[in-house]
Design an enzyme around this catalytic site. Sequence first.
Site, short mmCIF file in Angstrom:
data_model
loop_
_atom_site.label_atom_id
_atom_site.label_comp_id
_atom_site.label_asym_id
_atom_site.label_seq_id
_atom_site.Cartn_x
_atom_site.Cartn_y
_atom_site.Cartn_z
N ILE A 186 0.83 -1.21 0.00
CA ILE A 186 0.00 0.00 0.00
C ILE A 186 0.87 1.26 0.00
CG2 ILE A 186 -1.67 1.29 1.39
CD1 ILE A 186 -2.82 -1.46 2.30
N ASP B 179 11.60 3.59 4.42
CA ASP B 179 11.37 2.20 4.82
C ASP B 179 12.59 1.71 5.58
OD1 ASP B 179 10.41 -0.62 4.87
OD2 ASP B 179 9.00 0.10 3.36
N ASP C 45 14.50 2.86 10.50
CA ASP C 45 13.51 2.15 11.30
C ASP C 45 12.77 3.21 12.12
OD1 ASP C 45 12.09 0.83 13.25
OD2 ASP C 45 13.60 -0.76 13.50
N ALA D 141 3.61 2.71 7.44
CA ALA D 141 4.35 1.52 7.91
C ALA D 141 3.55 0.82 9.00
CB ALA D 141 5.71 1.94 8.45
N LEU E 147 -4.83 -13.86 22.54
CA LEU E 147 -4.19 -13.22 23.70
C LEU E 147 -3.55 -14.26 24.62
CD1 LEU E 147 -3.71 -10.37 24.82
CD2 LEU E 147 -5.58 -10.82 26.40
N ALA E 148 -4.17 -15.44 24.69
CA ALA E 148 -3.61 -16.49 25.55
C ALA E 148 -2.18 -16.84 25.14
CB ALA E 148 -4.51 -17.73 25.50
N TYR F 1 -2.78 -5.73 17.26
CA TYR F 1 -2.94 -4.96 16.01
C TYR F 1 -4.18 -4.05 16.10
CZ TYR F 1 -3.36 -4.27 10.90
OH TYR F 1 -3.46 -3.74 9.63
N LYS G 136 -4.46 0.02 15.89
CA LYS G 136 -5.20 0.72 14.83
C LYS G 136 -6.34 1.56 15.40
CE LYS G 136 -2.65 -0.83 11.45
NZ LYS G 136 -1.73 0.08 10.75
N THR H 159 -2.33 -7.62 -0.65
CA THR H 159 -0.91 -7.26 -0.53
C THR H 159 -0.16 -8.46 0.06
OG1 THR H 159 -1.03 -6.49 1.76
CG2 THR H 159 -1.48 -4.85 0.06
#
Length: 450
Positions: free
Chosen positions: A225, A244, A267, A292, A300-301, A356, A360, A391
């Site tokens: 993307i 990047d 980074d 990025a 989660l466990a 994640y 977000k 992607t």
Amino acid sequence: MSDRYIDFANSSFGHRLVGALGLPTPVRLERWQAGRLRPVDGALLLGGGPLVQPVHAFAHKLTEQIYSYGAASAPGTPWIPGHGPKVRAVVFDASDLTSNEQLKQLREFFQPLMKNLDASAHVVILGRDPHSLGDPFAASTQRALEGFSRSLAKELRSGGVLQLIYVGEGAEDQLEGALRFFLSPKSAFVSGQVIRLNACATQVQDWTRPLAGRKALVTGAARGIGASIAETLARDGAEVILLDVPQAKNDLEALAARLGGQSITLDICAEDAATQLIEHLPDGLDILVHNAGITRDKTLANMTPEFWDAVLAVNLNAPQVLTKALLDNGTLHDNARVILLASISGIAGNRGQTNYAASKAGLIGLAEAWAPSLHERGISINAVAPGFIETQMTAHIPFGLREAGRRMSSLGQGGLPQDVAEAVAWLAQPGTGAFTGQALRVCGQSVLGA
Ligand SMILES: NC(=O)c1ccc[n+]([C@@H]2O[C@H](COP(=O)([O-])OP(=O)(O)OC[C@H]3O[C@@H](n4cnc5c(N)ncnc54)[C@H](O)[C@@H]3O)[C@@H](O)[C@H]2O)c1
């Protein structure tokens, strides 16, 4: 990665077979091609209330074929159901509807249209933000437009998409930019969205190069993307700076050279990332795209501290720290555009993605919280929340989940990096400062978090 089901379903044998089995037939969506000038390639139909007049004033720049339907006073050639041409784009102004009784105008206008829409039709309904209305009944009527729009978007066939735009006081002169995006193939994978457009002091000067004279930084630009965003911003006239990780140096430099831009290998989580970035940007920045991102999925466990920390560091902490540093240092110019790549996982949640989705959702919260103070400097900050996009990131998802991700949307397919890039390019325009603190989903009206 290509979607073989779409290829199959659109072949003559496949089309018959999936039809006989009652399976969905996602169509190949029309995308914007380089060199194209007119946003609407076919008939544009205007109808409804007073905002049709300002739209009509620039409609000739969108297409040569302008029709009207409904009110006798509406501008354009009258469109007659069954006789007029198939309709490629529709703008219906519902901003003056203030009672339940008047809502039937929606049914009366759209019903004859439903069988007369061209493939890949783009529909926009205009309204007034219910929060801006003092009368609770009028506010309720305007809010009703949301339910109507999101449902009608699900009834469109053959790649049709639909959005509701709440037009704020004084935002009429930003409608051209918005409609150039929402009525054109640039928004092929955006549907069922509610957009709030407000007044903005800056305007696009040249629609063939709306980002001319602007400097744009895109993180994670070596592939996927991010690479598409860099290409699209460059197409629209921006001077691009691609960033990047050092491991992506070769791809990054090749793309930067092709786009006539610069590259920075860095980074974004490095301790001195902000200092390095500021040193690389002596002339400042007008467009900052935090693209990025990484996934480290586990329930989660089973989530390790390393997986948790890595995702939060790249996806959320770095955009926060770097944006603040660029603002404090004056690197980010007044009227800048900040765009954060979120995800519908951050809206709907996703099993195995607590880290994640938290990162977000945090980005969406960042845009909402920062927008009012940044607005004083004319700076807008928004999140773009992609759904399933084809992607390398999504190519790694197991087959069953990948198929589910693709099909669970009104358009029945995944989007392309270009779809996200076009949304970012629209948000990067000078006139789009009218849109801030919001999350624009590019998800084909995914059922997740809808
Ligand atoms: N692909 C999708 O379906 C999808 C859906 C929703 C959201 N998104 C978001 O869109 C963005 C781009 O996704 P993509 O699919 O192109 O991903 P991708 O993995 O193909 O590309 C991400 C890029 O970011 C770079 N990157 C990662 N960590 C970095 C760091 N610390 N410093 C600098 N660069 C770094 C990578 O090297 C890579 O080039 C991500 O933020 C992702 O979360 C993607």
